[in-house]
Motif scaffolding. Structure first.
Motif, PDB file in Angstrom:
ATOM      1  N   ALA A  53       0.912  -1.284   0.076  1.00  0.00           N
ATOM      2  CA  ALA A  53       0.026   0.092   0.054  1.00  0.00           C
ATOM      3  C   ALA A  53       0.962   1.400   0.091  1.00  0.00           C
ATOM      4  O   ALA A  53       2.073   1.213   0.398  1.00  0.00           O
ATOM      5  CB  ALA A  53      -1.069   0.240   1.158  1.00  0.00           C
ATOM      6  N   VAL A  54       0.376   2.174  -0.638  1.00  0.00           N
ATOM      7  CA  VAL A  54       1.305   3.538  -0.505  1.00  0.00           C
ATOM      8  C   VAL A  54       0.163   4.665  -0.023  1.00  0.00           C
ATOM      9  O   VAL A  54      -0.754   4.706  -0.234  1.00  0.00           O
ATOM     10  CB  VAL A  54       1.481   4.042  -1.844  1.00  0.00           C
ATOM     11  CG1 VAL A  54       0.421   4.098  -2.964  1.00  0.00           C
ATOM     12  CG2 VAL A  54       2.228   5.408  -1.752  1.00  0.00           C
ATOM     13  N   VAL A  55       0.756   5.533   0.974  1.00  0.00           N
ATOM     14  CA  VAL A  55       0.276   6.517   1.738  1.00  0.00           C
ATOM     15  C   VAL A  55       0.586   8.038   0.717  1.00  0.00           C
ATOM     16  O   VAL A  55       1.823   8.161   1.054  1.00  0.00           O
ATOM     17  CB  VAL A  55       0.365   6.758   3.156  1.00  0.00           C
ATOM     18  CG1 VAL A  55      -0.026   8.088   3.804  1.00  0.00           C
ATOM     19  CG2 VAL A  55       0.232   5.681   3.971  1.00  0.00           C
ATOM     20  N   THR A  56      -0.118   8.577   0.158  1.00  0.00           N
ATOM     21  CA  THR A  56       0.037   9.770  -0.530  1.00  0.00           C
ATOM     22  C   THR A  56      -1.032  10.452  -1.027  1.00  0.00           C
ATOM     23  O   THR A  56      -2.335  10.376  -0.550  1.00  0.00           O
ATOM     24  CB  THR A  56       0.789   9.026  -1.753  1.00  0.00           C
ATOM     25  OG1 THR A  56       1.361  10.259  -2.535  1.00  0.00           O
ATOM     26  CG2 THR A  56       0.017   8.469  -2.720  1.00  0.00           C
ATOM     27  N   ARG A  57      -0.965  11.536  -1.723  1.00  0.00           N
ATOM     28  CA  ARG A  57      -1.912  12.425  -2.142  1.00  0.00           C
ATOM     29  C   ARG A  57      -1.675  12.859  -3.709  1.00  0.00           C
ATOM     30  O   ARG A  57      -0.514  13.029  -3.957  1.00  0.00           O
ATOM     31  CB  ARG A  57      -1.913  13.562  -1.216  1.00  0.00           C
ATOM     32  CG  ARG A  57      -2.057  13.533   0.358  1.00  0.00           C
ATOM     33  CD  ARG A  57      -3.460  13.170   0.791  1.00  0.00           C
ATOM     34  NE  ARG A  57      -3.810  12.792   2.025  1.00  0.00           N
ATOM     35  CZ  ARG A  57      -3.525  11.474   2.563  1.00  0.00           C
ATOM     36  NH1 ARG A  57      -3.143  10.527   1.846  1.00  0.00           N
ATOM     37  NH2 ARG A  57      -3.651  11.489   3.820  1.00  0.00           N
ATOM     38  N   THR A  58      -2.813  13.055  -4.327  1.00  0.00           N
ATOM     39  CA  THR A  58      -2.951  13.586  -5.552  1.00  0.00           C
ATOM     40  C   THR A  58      -3.643  14.889  -5.657  1.00  0.00           C
ATOM     41  O   THR A  58      -4.296  15.229  -4.493  1.00  0.00           O
ATOM     42  CB  THR A  58      -3.456  12.631  -6.529  1.00  0.00           C
ATOM     43  OG1 THR A  58      -4.772  12.372  -6.234  1.00  0.00           O
ATOM     44  CG2 THR A  58      -3.032  11.104  -6.393  1.00  0.00           C
ATOM     45  N   GLY A  64      -4.878  12.575 -11.158  1.00  0.00           N
ATOM     46  CA  GLY A  64      -5.100  11.779  -9.904  1.00  0.00           C
ATOM     47  C   GLY A  64      -6.018  10.705 -10.101  1.00  0.00           C
ATOM     48  O   GLY A  64      -5.590   9.639  -9.436  1.00  0.00           O
ATOM     49  N   ARG A  65      -7.035  10.758 -10.866  1.00  0.00           N
ATOM     50  CA  ARG A  65      -8.050   9.501 -11.305  1.00  0.00           C
ATOM     51  C   ARG A  65      -7.145   8.365 -12.032  1.00  0.00           C
ATOM     52  O   ARG A  65      -7.128   7.440 -11.771  1.00  0.00           O
ATOM     53  CB  ARG A  65      -9.086  10.003 -11.912  1.00  0.00           C
ATOM     54  CG  ARG A  65     -10.117  10.876 -10.969  1.00  0.00           C
ATOM     55  CD  ARG A  65     -11.241  11.164 -11.660  1.00  0.00           C
ATOM     56  NE  ARG A  65     -11.285  12.017 -12.900  1.00  0.00           N
ATOM     57  CZ  ARG A  65     -11.274  13.174 -12.708  1.00  0.00           C
ATOM     58  NH1 ARG A  65     -11.615  13.860 -11.611  1.00  0.00           N
ATOM     59  NH2 ARG A  65     -11.353  14.010 -13.905  1.00  0.00           N
ATOM     60  N   CYS A  82      -5.589  10.087  -1.467  1.00  0.00           N
ATOM     61  CA  CYS A  82      -6.774  10.705  -1.526  1.00  0.00           C
ATOM     62  C   CYS A  82      -6.561  12.044  -2.195  1.00  0.00           C
ATOM     63  O   CYS A  82      -5.343  12.392  -2.063  1.00  0.00           O
ATOM     64  CB  CYS A  82      -7.581  10.984  -0.159  1.00  0.00           C
ATOM     65  SG  CYS A  82      -6.741  11.962   0.931  1.00  0.00           S
ATOM     66  N   PRO A  83      -7.636  12.745  -2.741  1.00  0.00           N
ATOM     67  CA  PRO A  83      -6.938  14.131  -3.371  1.00  0.00           C
ATOM     68  C   PRO A  83      -7.028  15.230  -2.549  1.00  0.00           C
ATOM     69  O   PRO A  83      -7.306  15.209  -1.378  1.00  0.00           O
ATOM     70  CB  PRO A  83      -8.324  14.409  -4.283  1.00  0.00           C
ATOM     71  CG  PRO A  83      -9.463  13.498  -3.833  1.00  0.00           C
ATOM     72  CD  PRO A  83      -8.673  12.430  -2.955  1.00  0.00           C
ATOM     73  N   VAL A  84      -6.232  16.470  -2.881  1.00  0.00           N
ATOM     74  CA  VAL A  84      -6.025  17.582  -2.191  1.00  0.00           C
ATOM     75  C   VAL A  84      -6.621  18.579  -3.024  1.00  0.00           C
ATOM     76  O   VAL A  84      -6.424  18.842  -3.990  1.00  0.00           O
ATOM     77  CB  VAL A  84      -4.375  17.792  -1.943  1.00  0.00           C
ATOM     78  CG1 VAL A  84      -4.574  19.182  -1.176  1.00  0.00           C
ATOM     79  CG2 VAL A  84      -3.970  16.715  -0.909  1.00  0.00           C
ATOM     80  N   ALA A  85      -7.612  19.181  -2.373  1.00  0.00           N
ATOM     81  CA  ALA A  85      -8.296  20.456  -2.965  1.00  0.00           C
ATOM     82  C   ALA A  85      -7.314  21.522  -3.584  1.00  0.00           C
ATOM     83  O   ALA A  85      -6.589  21.922  -2.792  1.00  0.00           O
ATOM     84  CB  ALA A  85      -9.364  20.841  -2.459  1.00  0.00           C
ATOM     85  N   ARG A  86      -7.607  22.052  -4.745  1.00  0.00           N
ATOM     86  CA  ARG A  86      -6.860  23.494  -5.141  1.00  0.00           C
ATOM     87  C   ARG A  86      -5.288  23.264  -5.589  1.00  0.00           C
ATOM     88  O   ARG A  86      -4.591  23.951  -5.793  1.00  0.00           O
ATOM     89  CB  ARG A  86      -6.929  24.463  -4.254  1.00  0.00           C
ATOM     90  CG  ARG A  86      -8.444  24.926  -4.120  1.00  0.00           C
ATOM     91  CD  ARG A  86      -8.398  26.150  -3.151  1.00  0.00           C
ATOM     92  NE  ARG A  86      -7.979  25.714  -1.774  1.00  0.00           N
ATOM     93  CZ  ARG A  86      -8.811  25.366  -0.939  1.00  0.00           C
ATOM     94  NH1 ARG A  86     -10.238  24.809  -1.037  1.00  0.00           N
ATOM     95  NH2 ARG A  86      -8.354  24.995   0.253  1.00  0.00           N
TER      96      ARG A  86
END
Length: 345
Positions: A53-58, A64-65, A82-86
């Protein structure tokens, strides 16, 4: 679910040229791939059959999708992504000029990037605590809140509480464009080293972490900081690993280099696989060296990560010891015959 490996850190879309040997301004077409060092290591270990598993953000965008789709394709658990807004998903370009020139160009990372927005209170600390191996990188320490999240993750699995066979690995991955100074990076590494059992880096990365010196001096300083296995990559001379009682050097596995950028991540995923399999350190290094060499002979990174069969085949072709088989030239090897050359037990 207990994961064999959880990594934390960079993810990106790699845009690699289809034109080899030319500068970026002369490239006429590109390919799109999953990338980012910590993510590539998770993919590499998954290719060896490990639950990763990886812990990260797009960013909250099409790229991102795309990265979620690719993680699933490679059997990497993506629920910690999970995504980060803006913020936009980072894109990394490179020029491919073998055998040694592979300049990287990071877009969408400064002043910050989604994977530097991982916060400590967002972590699944139970999953991180229970993972057989937890992998982080120095790049994740370059700014907050990622820095605090990395420290919180390490504190969630204290050295004294690790079960037999559990390891915490620090990839000394140092990218100077992300730091104010080497001194700043060294200060942050010093905070993390007491929490890790394995540190992996090349000469420059080890110099940033523990100071300039010979590979043995750098390994000794890492061990003195509390690391149990210090791995120092020696470039064309291979790789050296040192523990309190053992020193092992693995010679490189020669291949025709196409793109050297993913070799270190392939090495990392294969190293994790061998560590979890309980192989002797010398066999782990040989296997990881071969895995890295295979990716260096290919164009992409994540898509190029080898299977166990490909790694053991290369080792056998080069007359190197395949994990789970006897050393070439011994009576045991003669008895086992060629049929076992690609078998990992």
């Amino acid at each position: 679910m207990i994961h064999d490996l959880i990594t934390i850190g960079r993810i990106s879309v790699d845009i690699y040229p289809n034109d080899i040997g030319v500068d970026l301004e002369d490239v006429t077409s590109f390919g799109k791939y999953l990338g980012g060092s910590a993510t590539n290591v998770a993919v590499a270990a998954a290719r060896h059959g490990r639950a990763t598993a990886v812990v990260t953000r797009t960013g909250d965008d099409s790229f991102g999708r795309y990265l979620h789709r690719e993680l699933k394709k490679f059997n990497v658990y993506d629920s910690f992504v999970c995504p980060v807004a803006r913020l936009q998903t980072p894109v990394t370009f490179c020029a491919i000029k073998p055998p040694e020139d592979f300049p990287l160009y990071f877009y969408g990372r400064l002043p910050t990037a989604p994977d530097w927005q991982i916060a400590a209170d967002e972590l699944d600390t139970a999953a991180i605590r229970d993972a057989r191996v937890f992998w982080s990188t120095v790049t994740g320490l370059c700014q907050e809140p990622s820095r605090g999240a990395h420290l919180a993750a390490h504190l969630a699995r204290p050295r004294a509480a690790l079960r037999e066979g559990q390891h915490t690995i620090l990839d000394l991955d140092y990218r100077p464009m992300f730091w104010d100074s080497e001194e700043d990076a060294r200060e942050q590494v010093a905070r993390i080293l007491p929490h890790v059992t394995v540190a992996i880096g090349n000469d420059k990365e080890c110099a940033v972490a523990v100071g300039v010196g010979t590979p043995d001096e750098q390994a000794d300083r890492l061990l003195a900081a509390g690391v149990e296995i210090a791995v120092v990559k020696l470039g064309p001379e291979g790789v050296m690993a040192k523990t309190a009682t053992e020193r092992v050097v693995s010679a490189p596995v020669p291949v025709e280099t196409v793109n050297g950028l993913g070799a270190g991540d392939s090495f990392g995923g294969a190293f994790v696989h061998g560590l979890l399999a309980g192989w002797p350190l010398a066999q782990i290094l040989d296997y990881a060296n071969a895995a890295g060499a295979i990716v260096a002979s290919r164009l992409s990174c994540a898509d190029a990560m080898p299977t166990p069969e490909e790694v053991t085949s290369l080792l056998a072709d080069r007359g190197r010891l395949v994990p789970g088989t006897a050393a070439p030239g011994t009576p045991e090897a003669a008895e086992s015959g060629a049929a076992t050359a690609g078998v990992i037990k």
